[in-house]
Motif scaffolding. Sequence first.
Motif, PDB file in Angstrom:
ATOM      1  N   GLY A   1       0.813  -1.210   0.000  1.00 24.75           N
ATOM      2  CA  GLY A   1       0.000   0.000   0.000  1.00 24.75           C
ATOM      3  C   GLY A   1       0.845   1.258   0.000  1.00 24.75           C
ATOM      4  O   GLY A   1       0.529   2.243  -0.688  1.00 24.75           O
ATOM      5  N   TRP A   2       1.937   1.228   0.742  1.00 24.11           N
ATOM      6  CA  TRP A   2       2.853   2.382   0.791  1.00 24.11           C
ATOM      7  C   TRP A   2       3.512   2.606  -0.570  1.00 24.11           C
ATOM      8  O   TRP A   2       3.689   3.750  -0.996  1.00 24.11           O
ATOM      9  N   PHE A   3       3.853   1.506  -1.247  1.00 27.14           N
ATOM     10  CA  PHE A   3       4.467   1.627  -2.573  1.00 27.14           C
ATOM     11  C   PHE A   3       3.576   2.389  -3.548  1.00 27.14           C
ATOM     12  O   PHE A   3       4.057   3.153  -4.379  1.00 27.14           O
ATOM     13  N   VAL A   4       2.256   2.153  -3.465  1.00 29.14           N
ATOM     14  CA  VAL A   4       1.341   2.766  -4.438  1.00 29.14           C
ATOM     15  C   VAL A   4       0.722   4.053  -3.913  1.00 29.14           C
ATOM     16  O   VAL A   4      -0.195   4.605  -4.536  1.00 29.14           O
ATOM     17  N   GLY A   5       1.188   4.534  -2.768  1.00 28.22           N
ATOM     18  CA  GLY A   5       0.732   5.822  -2.261  1.00 28.22           C
ATOM     19  C   GLY A   5      -0.611   5.807  -1.571  1.00 28.22           C
ATOM     20  O   GLY A   5      -1.260   6.857  -1.440  1.00 28.22           O
ATOM     21  N   TYR A   6      -1.034   4.650  -1.094  1.00 30.73           N
ATOM     22  CA  TYR A   6      -2.325   4.540  -0.400  1.00 30.73           C
ATOM     23  C   TYR A   6      -2.172   5.058   1.029  1.00 30.73           C
ATOM     24  O   TYR A   6      -1.183   4.783   1.698  1.00 30.73           O
ATOM     25  N   ASP A   7      -3.187   5.825   1.511  1.00 30.99           N
ATOM     26  CA  ASP A   7      -3.090   6.460   2.829  1.00 30.99           C
ATOM     27  C   ASP A   7      -3.850   5.737   3.927  1.00 30.99           C
ATOM     28  O   ASP A   7      -3.856   6.183   5.079  1.00 30.99           O
ATOM     29  N   GLY A   8      -4.524   4.619   3.599  1.00 39.50           N
ATOM     30  CA  GLY A   8      -5.223   3.847   4.619  1.00 39.50           C
ATOM     31  C   GLY A   8      -6.567   4.408   5.035  1.00 39.50           C
ATOM     32  O   GLY A   8      -7.060   4.086   6.115  1.00 39.50           O
ATOM     33  N   HIS A   9      -7.190   5.226   4.172  1.00 35.72           N
ATOM     34  CA  HIS A   9      -8.448   5.875   4.557  1.00 35.72           C
ATOM     35  C   HIS A   9      -9.632   4.911   4.608  1.00 35.72           C
ATOM     36  O   HIS A   9     -10.627   5.176   5.277  1.00 35.72           O
ATOM     37  N   PHE A  10      -9.563   3.779   3.901  1.00 36.34           N
ATOM     38  CA  PHE A  10     -10.663   2.818   3.824  1.00 36.34           C
ATOM     39  C   PHE A  10     -10.403   1.694   4.818  1.00 36.34           C
ATOM     40  O   PHE A  10      -9.302   1.149   4.874  1.00 36.34           O
ATOM     41  N   HIS A  11     -11.443   1.301   5.580  1.00 37.40           N
ATOM     42  CA  HIS A  11     -11.248   0.331   6.659  1.00 37.40           C
ATOM     43  C   HIS A  11     -11.892  -1.025   6.404  1.00 37.40           C
ATOM     44  O   HIS A  11     -12.020  -1.827   7.337  1.00 37.40           O
ATOM     45  N   PHE A  12     -12.299  -1.312   5.168  1.00 43.78           N
ATOM     46  CA  PHE A  12     -12.759  -2.664   4.786  1.00 43.78           C
ATOM     47  C   PHE A  12     -13.799  -3.190   5.789  1.00 43.78           C
ATOM     48  O   PHE A  12     -13.700  -4.316   6.262  1.00 43.78           O
ATOM     49  N   ASP A  13     -14.798  -2.401   6.091  1.00 45.28           N
ATOM     50  CA  ASP A  13     -15.721  -2.743   7.169  1.00 45.28           C
ATOM     51  C   ASP A  13     -16.637  -3.913   6.849  1.00 45.28           C
ATOM     52  O   ASP A  13     -16.933  -4.724   7.725  1.00 45.28           O
ATOM     53  N   ASN A  14     -17.106  -4.011   5.608  1.00 42.48           N
ATOM     54  CA  ASN A  14     -18.117  -5.017   5.290  1.00 42.48           C
ATOM     55  C   ASN A  14     -17.791  -5.738   3.982  1.00 42.48           C
ATOM     56  O   ASN A  14     -17.291  -5.123   3.040  1.00 42.48           O
ATOM     57  N   ILE A  15     -18.095  -7.046   3.933  1.00 42.37           N
ATOM     58  CA  ILE A  15     -18.002  -7.777   2.673  1.00 42.37           C
ATOM     59  C   ILE A  15     -18.980  -7.153   1.680  1.00 42.37           C
ATOM     60  O   ILE A  15     -20.142  -6.912   2.010  1.00 42.37           O
ATOM     61  N   GLY A  16     -18.501  -6.881   0.484  1.00 47.59           N
ATOM     62  CA  GLY A  16     -19.341  -6.277  -0.531  1.00 47.59           C
ATOM     63  C   GLY A  16     -19.159  -4.780  -0.685  1.00 47.59           C
ATOM     64  O   GLY A  16     -19.683  -4.189  -1.639  1.00 47.59           O
ATOM     65  N   ASP A  17     -18.408  -4.130   0.229  1.00 52.44           N
ATOM     66  CA  ASP A  17     -18.137  -2.698   0.065  1.00 52.44           C
ATOM     67  C   ASP A  17     -17.320  -2.474  -1.200  1.00 52.44           C
ATOM     68  O   ASP A  17     -16.398  -3.242  -1.516  1.00 52.44           O
TER      69      ASP A  17
END
Length: 779
Positions: free
Chosen positions: A107-123
Amino acid sequence: MSARQKGGQPTKKPGTSPTNPADTVKDEFQAIQQSGKTAISSEWDYKLALFIITSIAFITRFWGINHPNEVVFDEVHFGKFASYYLQRTYFFDVHPPFGKLLFALMGWFVGYDGHFHFDNIGDSYIKNNVPYVAFRALPALLGALTVPTVFLIMWESGYTLPAAIVASGLVLFDNAHIGQTRLILLDATLVFAMSVSVLSYVRFYKMRHDPFGRKWWKWLLLTGVALSCVISTKYVGVFTFLTIGSAVALDLWGLLDINRKGGALSLPLFGKHFAARLTGLIVVPFMFYLFWFQVHFAVLNRSGPGNDFMSPEFQETLSDNIMTANSIGIDYFDSITLRHKETKTYLHSHPDKYPLRYEDGRVSSQGQQVTGYPFNDTNNHWQVLPAMPFPEDNLSGHRVKSGDLIKLRHIVTDSYLLSHDVASPYYPTNQEFTTVALEQADGDRYNDTLFELRIEGAKGKSDFKSLSSHFKLIHNPTKVAMWTHTKPLPEWAFKQAEINGNKNVQQTSNIWYVDEIPSLSADSERSKKEPRKIKHMPFLKKYFELQRAIFYHNNALTSSHPYSSQPIQWPFVLRGISFWTQNDTRQQIYFLGNPVGWWIASSVLAVFAGIVGADQLSQRRGVDSLDERTRSRFYNSTGFFFLAWAAHYLPFYLMGRQLFLHHYLPAHLASALVTGALLEFIFNLDPVALEENVDAKLAGKVGNSTKKGGGPGTKRVVPAKERMGGNSMLALWGAAGVVMTLVIGGWYFFLPLTYGKPGLSAAEVVRRKWLGYDLHFAK
């Protein structure tokens, strides 16, 4: 284990033989080395097969990796953990950090900041702008590399090309391996590291005739590093340690033999062998294992959802910690609410009484009920009183401290908390908690109302504080700890939780904390917040605390799951797991091994065990059905693969936690190795000249030479192609072709369930319910 090197037959050098025997040995050895290099360079068929298999592995793992563009199954966990790493937010998980750190690195390699928390299957990943393809590419890469690693294990172990193709093909065209390596999950890292561990050990074992050389050390240390990656990903990696450790123990046992063919080793030299293996396979892996936890703690320096699993002392090392920022010292005569750390229920009481008799016929005290209540309520308020009253002119300003004897008065009913030698409603061995009126509390029941306050990790008489002081409330006369659990009481207690006295005082589920101080006014001096400094805690202390929490919660994973399964079901693929569904398109991802491939591998395992039993029985009756070299290879090489399967499979029968089909993947890889090896054995390849000792060849010239370091001279290991000589491999190729045709057919038939597309009609779904698999859209 026996592992045959790639190389050709030694060729005689032209000219006359040197008169010096030592020169003779040197020249012969150089000739063997040169012929070995020539043979390796000429094994173009192995190299071509390796290239093709690797290419197909990348295609099968990466094809359509962007589908579905939604959160799938356990991506809700491991994607979330990657986001927490990138936001440096502390979290808790039962697995070691290595595999999760790799996702965070991607994620760091591609510049992702971690804003999404994968809360639910299907999001949706698209709507939330998540680089999910980059995350999935990591396990896909490792899964693709696992296939050629299996091929290399067979090649380095000296097996024929058909055997190597079958072994790697069973992994290459397996729906479970493909499905698990196309998603944000840990198993690809685990299985790849496990396969590299086996490959590195095979290479190390092949260097046993040149101990303590550069390559010998290289492969020993690489084995250790690979082992550290296995156990740093999941704790089931200890099974790989068991596999390699068993082989190493047998190897050391052979080195200790005074009658070994290569000559006896002196005890100092044996000690050197032992110390080298101890360092390379235990010390080095453990240091790497600790290193990943150091990285874990260094990255996660902010307060987060994992706080509740850790002690207050640990939480004080995190920034933005609400607990330490809002904790307030508690004085005597304060009104407080007590909350159980694990269940989050409040200590509660109400005027209703315990029934005279419980359903099992036991009798209660008919005292006032003391229960656990999940919501904040005035019936949760308790006043902290000293065991011995203070003078009337000096009642205020006395801080409650760890180790104090206290009394708790229930404010609403004006009664005092008490425990006594009466069985609790659900636990006949635990004590009932109730309350009594002031007259009894100050009279003959006085001692029964006394409780010792034991703050966890307290040093001396530490102050008792809200939120940050985690404590056990110990009944002073009987030494039981106040405890609760999740099973609700019957209707007579309004389905509230049971509170009782637990005789196992050391149990970690006895811990409570003060949630708030309702009697404290907002303008009180104690309510004023002071800036808190982040405290330091030694690494090893943090490490051991986290280890205790991990093992405790891992063992607590005993609740049922709709797709959990038992180990006896895995080799036969009796149960799968529904990963993802989409009603509109009738698409689904159903985690399932290739039934054809798994059934073949499981059958071969049974055949191997049958051959071993038959061979042992025939030897008992004096019938020698196998020659010495064939038997040695069968037990040492194929037996090593079988050991790997057993070590990665049988321990699951001892576990009481939730288990799923994906736990069998490392064992399935080992069963694929057994299948390839046994296929070659069944077609009875001639094992002549498996190991041809140059010393024996040069007997009479130099005698029985022994290399420095304990190697039994210079040994010649012959590859499969050379062993075959002029023998036809047509039958072997035919058998391999039949096996792979069946495996590829099974793989292709279940592809829609592995890749999640295309959607299937009801009839097509029903056709794939071979063993009653609980697939969706069957109607």
